[in-house]
Enzyme design. Structure first.
Site, PDB file in Angstrom:
ATOM      1  NE  ARG A  51      18.982 106.367  31.083  1.00 22.23           N
ATOM      2  CZ  ARG A  51      17.856 106.928  30.606  1.00 22.23           C
ATOM      3  NH1 ARG A  51      17.833 107.481  29.414  1.00 22.23           N
ATOM      4  NH2 ARG A  51      16.755 106.931  31.324  1.00 22.23           N
ATOM      5  CE1 TYR A 104      38.992  97.118  19.033  1.00 22.81           C
ATOM      6  CE2 TYR A 104      36.783  98.039  19.053  1.00 22.81           C
ATOM      7  CZ  TYR A 104      37.770  97.276  19.645  1.00 22.81           C
ATOM      8  OH  TYR A 104      37.522  96.678  20.849  1.00 22.81           O
ATOM      9  CG  ASP A 170      37.874 105.106  15.350  1.00 20.94           C
ATOM     10  OD1 ASP A 170      38.745 105.764  15.972  1.00 20.94           O
ATOM     11  OD2 ASP A 170      37.449 104.015  15.748  1.00 20.94           O
ATOM     12  CE  LYS A 195      41.220 101.744  22.902  1.00 20.70           C
ATOM     13  NZ  LYS A 195      41.016 100.536  23.660  1.00 20.70           N
TER      14      LYS A 195
HETATM   15  C1  LIG Z   1      40.444 102.391  16.596  1.00 22.73           C
HETATM   16  C2  LIG Z   1      39.520 102.022  17.722  1.00 22.73           C
HETATM   17  N1  LIG Z   1      38.267 102.499  17.712  1.00 22.73           N
HETATM   18  C3  LIG Z   1      37.389 102.202  18.700  1.00 22.73           C
HETATM   19  C4  LIG Z   1      37.760 101.370  19.737  1.00 22.73           C
HETATM   20  C5  LIG Z   1      36.752 101.037  20.802  1.00 22.73           C
HETATM   21  O1  LIG Z   1      37.040 101.691  21.984  1.00 22.73           O
HETATM   22  P1  LIG Z   1      36.498 101.202  23.427  1.00 22.73           P
HETATM   23  O2  LIG Z   1      37.236  99.952  23.753  1.00 22.73           O
HETATM   24  O3  LIG Z   1      36.765 102.354  24.317  1.00 22.73           O
HETATM   25  O4  LIG Z   1      35.023 100.919  23.245  1.00 22.73           O
HETATM   26  C6  LIG Z   1      39.052 100.856  19.788  1.00 22.73           C
HETATM   27  C7  LIG Z   1      39.465  99.958  20.885  1.00 22.73           C
HETATM   28  O5  LIG Z   1      40.527  99.397  20.883  1.00 22.73           O
HETATM   29  C8  LIG Z   1      39.961 101.190  18.745  1.00 22.73           C
HETATM   30  O6  LIG Z   1      41.217 100.705  18.728  1.00 22.73           O
END
Ligand SMILES: Cc1ncc(COP(=O)(O)O)c(C=O)c1O
Length: 373
Positions: A51, A104, A170, A195
């Site tokens: 962890r 998101y 982000d 992604k």
């Molecule tokens: C722009 C963006 N930030 C964060 C996330 C969250 O990622 P995760 O699904 O790996 O938690 C996503 C998921 O689609 C995203 O598109």
């Protein structure tokens, strides 16, 4: 039983493995010296308890820090773990956070519904207005291009408007191949490694990059909340990262081709892609991005037509997530309520595409056929 649990193993002559083995262990036998306490008190120790960290996470973190030009990276179990560790490690009751109305959906829920219950003062402003709204903020949270609107945030302008705010970005859609937020003034970058960074739709992971101090603080929060990136996932991510620049070059090229083909189709009413001169922020995109990424969204005349296109593609599968080798299509308005979002910023005639690595003419043909039938 004791002999079964402690077998005598043969010596293993030969070389060392070329790839890092998967350290599939939850704990590590420690030296019986004061060094054990040093290991236990380090930030993200690699040989203490999984962890806290692991050799596989550390390998991926070294690659991810390199990609972002960061002092340090922290690997976590999902992109949302990275977003929430970045925010939760830097706010308390009374902190003023300024963020966008376009985010998101889960990040939006964290900002709009969760943080205020702890007394955090969150203001959500239209994305293009973020630089104007940033002065006076303790923390500014940006996402560029935003999911699924493909609107950009001018990161250098945000930095100039709020020089002392902590700027968290982000960068999931752009990736470090196309935008390097730390060079534009960001303090912490959060990304879903699920992604493009991993790139094969087989891992859920997230990463934070920034100074050793900020990453260490986020690690303290994550250590307590517990969103681990497990050794096998970290290993898969490190494998995916080895081809990251090659994949991104192809994603960029393919998405540009698809965006241009869609723009020329009479049933497409708008294409949102920063690489098109018709994108309202194309000039900003050219300044801030070195390539325009693999994501785009487009609208057709009606929500019913959008549903029709969604049902009619063959090569492009209907699935959430993005950044894998395969082209995926989604209709965000159909999904957003199930994720606790609102439809305020999502047009029901809009479809989102994650353009994959197939031959570009095959992707275009699939979409045009779906539009024409
Ligand atoms: C722009 C963006 N930030 C964060 C996330 C969250 O990622 P995760 O699904 O790996 O938690 C996503 C998921 O689609 C995203 O598109």
């Amino acid at each position: 039983m004791t002999r079964l649990l402690h077998p005598s193993l043969p010596d293993r002559p030969g070389g060392v493995p070329v790839t890092t083995p998967i350290y599939q262990t939850s704990t590590y036998e420690l030296p019986r010296t004061p060094e054990a306490a040093e290991i236990a008190s380090a930030v993200a120790p690699t040989g203490y308890y999984t962890r806290y960290g692991s050799p596989n996470a550390a390998e991926a973190e070294a690659m991810l820090a390199e990609l972002d030009g960061a002092e340090r990276a922290l690997l976590l179990g999902s992109g949302m773990a990275a977003v929430s560790a970045a925010l939760l490690s830097n706010v308390r009751a009374g902190t003023r956070v300024v963020a966008q109305t376009n985010h998101y959906t889960a990040a939006l829920t964290l900002l709009r519904d969760v943080l205020p219950t702890f007394g955090v003062d969150v203001a959500l402003v239209p994305q293009e207005a973020l630089p104007d709204a940033a002065p006076g903020a303790d923390v500014v949270y940006a996402e560029t291009p935003s999911n699924p609107a493909m609107v950009l945030t001018d990161l250098a302008a945000v930095r100039a408007a709020a020089p002392s705010a902590l700027l968290i970005v982000d960068n999931t859609f752009a990736t470090p191949y196309n935008t390097r937020p730390l060079e534009l003034g960001a303090d912490l970058v959060a990304q879903s490694a699920t992604k493009y960074l991993n790139g094969h739709s087989d891992v859920t992971a997230g990463v934070l990059t920034g100074s050793a101090e900020l990453v260490g603080r986020a690690w303290e929060t994550a250590r307590v909340l517990g969103p681990v990136c497990h050794p096998f996932e970290a290993w898969l991510l490190a494998r995916g990262l080895r081809t990251f620049p090659l994949r991104m070059a192809r994603h960029n090229d393919n998405a540009q081709r698809v965006a241009e083909a869609l723009s020329a189709h009479p049933r497409v009413t708008a294409v949102h892609y920063p690489g098109l001169p018709s994108h309202p922020q194309h000039d900003l995109a050219r300044r801030q991005m070195t390539g325009f990424g693999g994501m785009l969204s487009f609208t057709v005349a009606t929500p019913e037509e959008a549903q029709h296109v969604l049902r009619s593609t063959v090569l492009a599968g209907n699935a959430v997530s993005l950044g894998g080798t395969e082209t995926l299509i989604t209709h965000p308005a159909s999904l957003i309520f199930s994720h606790g979002g609102t439809s305020d910023t999502v047009d029901a005639s809009l479809l989102r595409l994650s353009v994959g690595l197939e031959e570009p003419e095959d992707i275009v043909e699939d979409l045009l056929r779906a539009l024409d039938t």
